[in-house]
Design an enzyme around this catalytic site. Structure first.
Site, short mmCIF file in Angstrom:
data_model
loop_
_atom_site.label_atom_id
_atom_site.label_comp_id
_atom_site.label_asym_id
_atom_site.label_seq_id
_atom_site.Cartn_x
_atom_site.Cartn_y
_atom_site.Cartn_z
N HIS A 1 -11.13 -14.31 3.89
CA HIS A 1 -12.34 -13.43 3.78
C HIS A 1 -13.36 -14.20 3.05
CE1 HIS A 1 -9.72 -9.41 2.84
NE2 HIS A 1 -9.63 -9.79 4.03
N GLU B 1 -9.13 -13.70 -1.41
CA GLU B 1 -8.45 -14.04 -0.05
C GLU B 1 -9.11 -15.30 0.74
OE1 GLU B 1 -6.96 -10.94 2.49
OE2 GLU B 1 -7.49 -12.27 4.42
N GLU C 1 -10.94 -6.87 -4.19
CA GLU C 1 -10.49 -7.84 -3.13
C GLU C 1 -11.99 -7.99 -2.28
OE1 GLU C 1 -6.91 -7.65 -1.09
OE2 GLU C 1 -7.93 -8.58 0.43
N ASP D 1 -0.82 -12.38 2.39
CA ASP D 1 -1.41 -11.69 2.92
C ASP D 1 -1.72 -12.08 4.48
OD1 ASP D 1 -2.75 -9.19 3.97
OD2 ASP D 1 -4.45 -9.43 2.47
N HIS E 1 0.85 -1.15 0.16
CA HIS E 1 0.01 0.17 0.05
C HIS E 1 0.86 1.14 0.10
CE1 HIS E 1 -2.14 -3.00 2.37
NE2 HIS E 1 -3.29 -2.61 1.78
N ASP F 1 -4.83 -14.21 -2.30
CA ASP F 1 -4.17 -13.62 -1.03
C ASP F 1 -4.10 -14.84 -0.29
OD1 ASP F 1 -4.08 -11.03 -1.40
OD2 ASP F 1 -5.46 -10.43 0.28
N ASP G 1 -10.63 -11.77 10.89
CA ASP G 1 -9.69 -12.04 10.06
C ASP G 1 -8.47 -12.16 10.59
OD1 ASP G 1 -8.79 -11.99 7.41
OD2 ASP G 1 -8.63 -9.78 7.16
#
Lengths: 436, 436, 436, 436
Positions: free
Chosen positions: D271, D268, D232, D339, D102, D296, D307
């Protein structure tokens, strides 16, 4: 910081259900008598210092959002004292007589135990003064989860030195709670649990926890402190699994280690639902086992799997909570502390008041509903009737533990196929909801 | 029905991991020795009569799908006996020595208790004959949930006559379990719980349950039955809330009512996950409390909120299960019963074999992995080292309950800020998964 | 069976909130006008034939408990007609004008499609007569999940012949729905999904489902049927994963296959919560996408992971549901059908009435609360104000899709650090709950 | 800071499954060919800068625990550059060629957009140099959730100025991603959602989000950037409800707003499970809709509702993930980014390596298992056969959309009751697990 902390806000008054003023009570009328007690005596509301005055709005994905005008950005002793004064002005204006805290919320951590204790003593002296005769400490506790030293737990840490450190911290917290006249002392074992069983000796950790509690009980008695010791169950978060999972798990632990008479429970609604139970279930489990000590009055979000600590606004839920409290004959020396935090996105000072007001009104409305239910009487009658077949000679024999299988078999053969009545669940729900 | 039930299927043999034959074992080699015992003695597999021979494939939205060739569409005594013979042929071909049953699975309900008992006696006599010396009864139990009379529970029913009826039924089930040499007797309280607290007197129901268990213990002793009494925790389904929620809840109940020495637990993996715990957690909780009695070897689906009772095929999970069993020194007189059912859509007779084979192979593979882990030793060493600070003089003092808060505070001040080591979770996971 | 089915029960009347009579409405007053419409026109209540007249009380662990006096234990045509007459008497006494059904609920399955169709025709002719001018069909549907032939799905079955069978059944169900003046036709894909991806070709199944829906649309048009086609999302149960998981998933499917204009959604609250959403979320998602067609007015249990289909009694929830309906300008030609069942343990005939009454009263109370909220206006004003920065020139540019990143960057640099207002969540909750 | 960051650790080598060295690969052999490609080309591993170099170990109840030796306690530009060099040394030693970030992870926030951009430019210039020809950027993104200005969302904020600010930030992030040769650009809408619908205009927010994405697409094209745009999905956390709930929800959004060809998905696993799906389900949903863009690679905990972002160590899960990737013909230009974060209690520098190694080995083992499954062929054959009834003339007609209900009804009547084969789920599971 001189003068008022909440200059635009005056004492919150009861204005009744038709008021549209957000800064008024619509249902909570402190001195009004309901079911033979003043509302304030049923409810014994307490501000939770950590959420209300130390909550920053930070979350796992976001930085702080709360920038209260009285904060100077430091964690100094001076700031700690100023914040404490804000707390008492807040209580005064809100009309709440109790507060509760963790040691490290109210006074800054020092570099050594001695320094931390000195900081705490200084702030506590001020607290004593600010309490005066008007305000009371519902409970104190030690913060055994924030500092990295507690990352593996406190009483269940794999590190002996951490266990000792935690003992020192709880010792001091018991002392200051005693000094402030705290009516209870709480243990929340945020990190007493495990992240994975692969690296954990669960039996050894639980044994240590029991030893720790035994030592706490001994020390409490030694210093002549008579407050109730409370354990606050929570299933998980921050750990994958906390040892005080729920009321029943905590009871099993207390039984096993011979501690059952020494502790009661502090039940939190959001913790209840995270453990897979309704809040009412946890309250009733505590109540029928003589363990209902205090209530963290909050709620979670039914779609969310972590502790959101929201102010309870659901009327039905509040009515169930109050049903347990009324059946318990009240909650004193415990009370209702708002272990509830403003949403991260609520950033006005007045939001602090609005949140507490709606939380208090909701509980008050629950109490009023319970009064209606009890006056009406039909729900209790429905339950009584359901079990009335046990209000008989054979029923009494069974309940006295004197009906052996042979006796019962003989009766069963004699009676033939049992008649089984409707459980009337929808009727019970109708009665309950009509009282809301 | 004459002759073989499974004419196309011969004895299932161990062919090793490279075999592509679905009707062979790849990992389970009954007589092979692992960690000092034969695989069959570690695993003590049992066929669960209800799923395997009474499962119809019905679900809440669908009619039966299984139409086994030996079924004639009736629930007659003749059919009951034929089905029992199918069961023993199945066990023989699969190489499983144990079975388990509910009373009403194996023999039809009669119009009266006397008639039901007579039916049961007739079938049980055949079972005794078919068992011979080769087959054994892992456990028996009474089915106290299917009949509408039990809709409000059995020992916790609001109806006295149902309580008595249940007592008569358990009395008989204990007798036939004893007669068949059953090594255990199980209580699963499927309807011992509530649908809503609004119509429930939870305290009274729990008191009744305790009285019922006391009477069962007394009767067991009276008839000279030495098998282990097991309670099978489940959090909910069919009720909203079952009283034997999980291992800890059941332990709390046993402690409270003074029954703690009389029962062990039958842990089911799918029940564990429905209660919010890992299966390994429930097994370890049972084990360290001396309550691990038997295992319902199945699994749920991690995305599904009801009891799917699937055959376990996950190797990691099976390794964790076997880790608990090995640490427990084995599971006898308990065993592993397959409280697991064919999927509704699996409708070939051979699917019954395939499902059991993959279930047995998975547990066997778990056992082999545990042997690797133990030989390697590094996981145990990692855990031992984590707690080594307690293997000291002060540690011993703490563990003996002799370290009071003052002593610990003094030590903590002396030692200063504790050093806290890494928990090495990823390393533990690496070691564990490398053994799979 | 001659004469009345519910001899002891007369027409249910509105008696107002203070009535203690379980067989009266306290909040639902059919002809009373609220927000410019009669309550009955906002609510368009419908009895769901399957739960109310075919529900047996069986569950995965228990046999039927309902033994209604008019049932003769058969599934004959004569019984089907008698049951239908009971349904219309029930509607008459309850004051409900709509009903809805699955084909196989109202008429027995035959040995062939032709025979099943003939059975259906005979019952449907009676239904037409009983409907008269007073009663209406909210919707019809085909039961494509109970028969074992549908165990792998209907339109997504792996078996071609099952796909064809389902087509024949839906063809007929569309015809009879049309004949009875059904205002909608519903697809609930109970088995359109998978149990495991290991044996599933998900893409092929979804393609088949789209082809099936296309053919249904074509046939509907061909026969001149103008009712709305509705899809009812559900995440799972009986399958591990259903293709119409939730509103958004169903919308994605309709978009992908070019079916978006042809279907609306039938939102069920219990399905919503099983999919991880609030019921209000699903209703709003449907509404803002122009897909809100009908509501299955029920609720689940927040602690239970399967479809309990309870009558909704929660006032807050009902208020949120009605908020979506009022914002939608009503729900017609859809309505509220009680896809809700009596609890298994509620076995009195009057429980059927009590359950519907409390369900209807709860929705009616929700509507009354929405009227209060709208009159008060402060909640809407709070929301309007939150977004008022977009009611500007730049806001309009953005909403018209004309603000590119360069323009926005320039503005952002010009404006500096944005001021961000409080979200006032607690205030919104206070306003909402004060209206209850 | 001079010299090496990880002085005690040399290049991690492949040593094979029997190695006991934690700092070696047991299954990942970068250059080895599997199914026609090098392992590193199937797997395209990427270090996630934020977790690995900015993760502090803080959690909602605890302060940071990670005190890496190269950190100086500041968020200065100098520190940012030093940290970046640590990242590339880490990648070098680990044998990973991709990274992702990021904007605010790698360079400090400034007081203005201009200052933040300047900071970013300075760090990015160094990144370009350190990348050289050996290292590649898998993707870049903008951090639109940590700063309090984003508390109500970025593209869906109720504040216009925040929308503009976010646009400026994404504009810059697209530019630097382009400059660094980033193969993809990711949107994770952490705060694009709501906390309560009571204060939210969901339709207006979703419209804004669509406008924002349109502007991003236009800007990407304008600057000649050819990388894939990825969304995402995540269901919730930090918000109660995120708009990109799961793959299907995101697809519905893209379809509705005409954006379907412009974006792919970054799936992910953690997720996926939070949204109620298996990871494999989400991957397959993305794949069959042509939306599988990147993975991810992490896992959650099956008992935890938030998470946890753990490194995946489950072999079965990894095999399912790789099955989707192999069926997709690979994942390029996407890859697998970790991730995944070290547990809070893992505080040794070597734990960073151990965690990545076990994560990489697990995926590699999954790939090897898929190769075994494909070679064996019996799982694919089982699936092919299940649907073979559609590989016929009528099947082709259906799949071409040419079989109307009348044709199908005729066939169904002609064919009579369909034969329905077993789904062979247990056999499929046996085949799958034997390949592990």
């Amino acid at each position: 910081w001189e003068g008022e902390f909440f200059p635009g806000i005056s004492h919150i008054k009861y204005e009744g259900p038709s008021s549209k003023n957000p800064l008024s009570f619509k249902w909570y009328n402190a001195e009004e008598e309901i079911l033979g007690k003043k509302m304030k005596d049923w409810l014994r509301f307490s501000v939770a210092f950590w959420h209300t005055f130390r909550g920053t709005g930070a979350d796992p994905f976001g930085a702080p959002t709360k920038l209260w005008p009285w904060e100077d950005g430091t964690n100094s002793l001076a700031m700690a004292k100023r914040r404490l004064r804000a707390n008492f002005e807040f209580m005064e204006k809100l009309g709440v007589e109790f507060w509760c805290f963790h040691d490290r919320d109210i006074a800054p951590d020092g570099k050594t135990i001695e320094e931390s204790n000195a900081n705490l003593d200084e702030v506590v002296a001020l607290a004593k003064e600010l309490q005066g005769k008007k305000f009371h400490l519902l409970w104190g506790t030690a913060q055994l989860f924030l500092h990295p030293r507690y990352m593996h737990g406190a009483a269940t840490s794999s590190e002996l030195a951490v266990y000792a450190y935690a003992a020192a911290q709880v010792k001091k917290a018991l002392e200051v709670t005693h000094y402030l006249g705290g009516e209870n002392y709480v243990f929340w074992g945020g990190r007493e649990g495990y992240q994975t069983l692969l690296n954990t000796d669960m039996k050894r950790e639980l044994d240590h926890l029991a030893r720790f509690f035994e030592a706490a009980v001994a020390y409490k008695k030694k210093i002549g402190y008579n407050g109730t010791l409370l354990i606050e169950p929570k299933p998980q978060e921050p750990t994958k699994h906390q040892y005080d999972w729920d009321a029943a798990t905590t009871a099993a632990f207390l039984h096993k280690y011979g501690l059952i008479g020494e502790f009661k429970l502090n039940i939190e609604c959001n913790h209840a639902t995270l453990s897979g139970h309704s809040c009412h279930h946890e309250l009733e489990t505590a109540r029928i086992n003589g363990l209902l000590g205090n209530i963290d009055a909050n709620t979670g979000d039914p779609q969310i799997g972590w502790d959101t600590d929201q102010f309870l606004t659901d009327i039905g839920e509040a009515t169930l909570v109050m049903l347990s409290v009324v059946r318990n004959g009240g909650i004193a020396p415990g009370g209702f502390n708002f272990d509830a935090k403003l949403r991260r996105e609520s950033t006005d000072v007045e939001d602090l008041f609005i949140a507490h007001i709606v939380g208090m009104d909701t509980m008050a409305r629950g109490l009023r509903n319970v009064a209606k239910l009890i006056e009406d009487g039909s729900l209790e009658e429905l339950v009584r009737k359901r079990y009335s077949s046990f209000d008989t000679e054979i029923g009494a024999l069974i309940e006295a533990g004197k009906a052996d299988f042979e006796t019962l078999e003989k009766k069963a053969m004699e009676w033939g196929e049992p008649k089984v009545a409707s459980a009337k669940q929808e009727l019970a729900e109708m009665i309950f909801h009509n009282a809301l």
